[in-house]
Design a protein around this motif. Structure first.
Motif, PDB file in Angstrom:
ATOM      1  N   THR A   1       0.825  -1.212   0.000  1.00 11.31           N
ATOM      2  CA  THR A   1       0.000   0.000   0.000  1.00 11.31           C
ATOM      3  C   THR A   1       0.855   1.256   0.000  1.00 11.31           C
ATOM      4  OG1 THR A   1      -0.210   0.028   2.411  1.00 11.31           O
ATOM      5  CG2 THR A   1      -1.917  -1.141   1.181  1.00 11.31           C
ATOM      6  N   ARG A   2       2.002   1.202   0.644  1.00  9.50           N
ATOM      7  CA  ARG A   2       2.895   2.368   0.716  1.00  9.50           C
ATOM      8  C   ARG A   2       3.696   2.572  -0.563  1.00  9.50           C
ATOM      9  NH1 ARG A   2       4.000   5.298   5.494  1.00  9.50           N
ATOM     10  NH2 ARG A   2       5.263   6.325   3.929  1.00  9.50           N
ATOM     11  N   HIS A   3       4.027   1.486  -1.241  1.00  8.66           N
ATOM     12  CA  HIS A   3       4.892   1.547  -2.423  1.00  8.66           C
ATOM     13  C   HIS A   3       4.306   0.697  -3.548  1.00  8.66           C
ATOM     14  CE1 HIS A   3       7.933   3.294   0.230  1.00  8.66           C
ATOM     15  NE2 HIS A   3       7.658   2.317   1.075  1.00  8.66           N
ATOM     16  N   PRO A   4       3.197   1.147  -4.130  1.00  6.87           N
ATOM     17  CA  PRO A   4       2.593   0.339  -5.200  1.00  6.87           C
ATOM     18  C   PRO A   4       3.557   0.174  -6.382  1.00  6.87           C
ATOM     19  CG  PRO A   4       1.489   2.460  -4.992  1.00  6.87           C
ATOM     20  CD  PRO A   4       2.507   2.391  -3.910  1.00  6.87           C
ATOM     21  N   VAL A   5       3.546  -1.011  -6.939  1.00  8.91           N
ATOM     22  CA  VAL A   5       4.400  -1.339  -8.069  1.00  8.91           C
ATOM     23  C   VAL A   5       3.509  -1.716  -9.236  1.00  8.91           C
ATOM     24  CG1 VAL A   5       6.195  -2.909  -8.921  1.00  8.91           C
ATOM     25  CG2 VAL A   5       6.191  -2.186  -6.528  1.00  8.91           C
ATOM     26  N   SER A   6       3.764  -1.118 -10.379  1.00  9.90           N
ATOM     27  CA  SER A   6       2.981  -1.490 -11.551  1.00  9.90           C
ATOM     28  C   SER A   6       3.797  -2.471 -12.394  1.00  9.90           C
ATOM     29  CB  SER A   6       2.611  -0.256 -12.370  1.00  9.90           C
ATOM     30  OG  SER A   6       3.776   0.394 -12.816  1.00  9.90           O
ATOM     31  N   PHE A   7       3.116  -3.472 -12.898  1.00  6.71           N
ATOM     32  CA  PHE A   7       3.754  -4.490 -13.718  1.00  6.71           C
ATOM     33  C   PHE A   7       3.134  -4.455 -15.101  1.00  6.71           C
ATOM     34  CE2 PHE A   7       4.052  -6.216  -9.421  1.00  6.71           C
ATOM     35  CZ  PHE A   7       5.382  -6.566  -9.364  1.00  6.71           C
ATOM     36  N   GLU A   8       3.901  -4.865 -16.069  1.00 10.80           N
ATOM     37  CA  GLU A   8       3.334  -5.083 -17.389  1.00 10.80           C
ATOM     38  C   GLU A   8       2.499  -6.351 -17.293  1.00 10.80           C
ATOM     39  OE1 GLU A   8       5.310  -4.212 -20.732  1.00 10.80           O
ATOM     40  OE2 GLU A   8       6.446  -2.595 -19.837  1.00 10.80           O
ATOM     41  N   SER A   9       1.500  -6.509 -18.132  1.00  8.91           N
ATOM     42  CA  SER A   9       0.551  -7.620 -17.987  1.00  8.91           C
ATOM     43  C   SER A   9       1.233  -8.979 -17.933  1.00  8.91           C
ATOM     44  CB  SER A   9      -0.490  -7.576 -19.099  1.00  8.91           C
ATOM     45  OG  SER A   9       0.152  -7.695 -20.355  1.00  8.91           O
ATOM     46  N   GLY A  10       2.227  -9.258 -18.737  1.00  9.38           N
ATOM     47  CA  GLY A  10       2.927 -10.536 -18.706  1.00  9.38           C
ATOM     48  C   GLY A  10       3.720 -10.711 -17.425  1.00  9.38           C
ATOM     49  N   ASP A  11       4.376  -9.638 -17.007  1.00  9.45           N
ATOM     50  CA  ASP A  11       5.144  -9.681 -15.761  1.00  9.45           C
ATOM     51  C   ASP A  11       4.224  -9.903 -14.566  1.00  9.45           C
ATOM     52  OD1 ASP A  11       7.459  -9.201 -17.164  1.00  9.45           O
ATOM     53  OD2 ASP A  11       7.513  -7.062 -16.687  1.00  9.45           O
ATOM     54  N   GLN A  12       3.058  -9.289 -14.606  1.00 15.04           N
ATOM     55  CA  GLN A  12       2.123  -9.402 -13.489  1.00 15.04           C
ATOM     56  C   GLN A  12       1.639 -10.844 -13.338  1.00 15.04           C
ATOM     57  OE1 GLN A  12      -1.334  -6.897 -13.691  1.00 15.04           O
ATOM     58  NE2 GLN A  12      -1.676  -7.040 -11.509  1.00 15.04           N
ATOM     59  N   ALA A  13       1.333 -11.503 -14.412  1.00 16.57           N
ATOM     60  CA  ALA A  13       0.872 -12.889 -14.353  1.00 16.57           C
ATOM     61  C   ALA A  13       1.961 -13.779 -13.762  1.00 16.57           C
ATOM     62  CB  ALA A  13       0.465 -13.384 -15.738  1.00 16.57           C
ATOM     63  N   ALA A  14       3.190 -13.592 -14.190  1.00 19.89           N
ATOM     64  CA  ALA A  14       4.300 -14.387 -13.662  1.00 19.89           C
ATOM     65  C   ALA A  14       4.516 -14.084 -12.188  1.00 19.89           C
ATOM     66  CB  ALA A  14       5.574 -14.096 -14.454  1.00 19.89           C
ATOM     67  N   ARG A  15       4.402 -12.829 -11.819  1.00 19.60           N
ATOM     68  CA  ARG A  15       4.599 -12.430 -10.419  1.00 19.60           C
ATOM     69  C   ARG A  15       3.509 -13.025  -9.532  1.00 19.60           C
ATOM     70  NH1 ARG A  15       7.745 -11.618  -6.443  1.00 19.60           N
ATOM     71  NH2 ARG A  15       7.257  -9.870  -5.123  1.00 19.60           N
ATOM     72  N   LEU A  16       2.262 -13.047 -10.014  1.00 22.01           N
ATOM     73  CA  LEU A  16       1.177 -13.636  -9.240  1.00 22.01           C
ATOM     74  C   LEU A  16       1.397 -15.124  -9.014  1.00 22.01           C
ATOM     75  CD1 LEU A  16      -1.969 -11.826 -10.710  1.00 22.01           C
ATOM     76  CD2 LEU A  16      -0.991 -11.567  -8.428  1.00 22.01           C
ATOM     77  N   ILE A  17       1.853 -15.813 -10.020  1.00 21.89           N
ATOM     78  CA  ILE A  17       2.146 -17.244  -9.886  1.00 21.89           C
ATOM     79  C   ILE A  17       3.254 -17.451  -8.850  1.00 21.89           C
ATOM     80  CG2 ILE A  17       3.148 -19.239 -11.083  1.00 21.89           C
ATOM     81  CD1 ILE A  17       1.633 -18.208 -13.604  1.00 21.89           C
ATOM     82  N   GLU A  18       4.287 -16.619  -8.914  1.00 20.99           N
ATOM     83  CA  GLU A  18       5.395 -16.708  -7.966  1.00 20.99           C
ATOM     84  C   GLU A  18       4.918 -16.445  -6.534  1.00 20.99           C
ATOM     85  OE1 GLU A  18       9.360 -14.101  -6.939  1.00 20.99           O
ATOM     86  OE2 GLU A  18       8.705 -14.198  -9.021  1.00 20.99           O
TER      87      GLU A  18
END
Length: 74
Positions: free
Chosen positions: A32-49
């Protein structure tokens, strides 16, 4: 060389469950203090991780209602 996520995971494995829950709370605070935006492909991989990392922690049921007085009595 281990990544930061790997080091955090190894340290988290050594903690008792109640302290692991505090770590999860702190991660939520950081998000909440440091939101990070991901590109859509990166976000999917990050969620899996992240799902793999936190899979051994129990999930709090959606209908859970925290009762402060009851907790304080313990």
């Amino acid at each position: 060389m281990a990544s930061i996520a790997d080091l955090i995971q190894e340290e988290a494995k050594t903690l008792p469950e109640h302290l692991g829950e505090e770590v999860l709370d702190f991660i939520g605070y950081l998000r909440t203090r440091h939101p990070v935006s991901f590109e859509s492909g990166d976000q999917a991989a990050r969620l899996i991780e992240l799902e793999a990392f936190f899979s051994h922690y129990p999930r709090i049921p959606k209908n859970f209602k925290f009762k402060r007085d009851e907790a304080n009595e313990r």
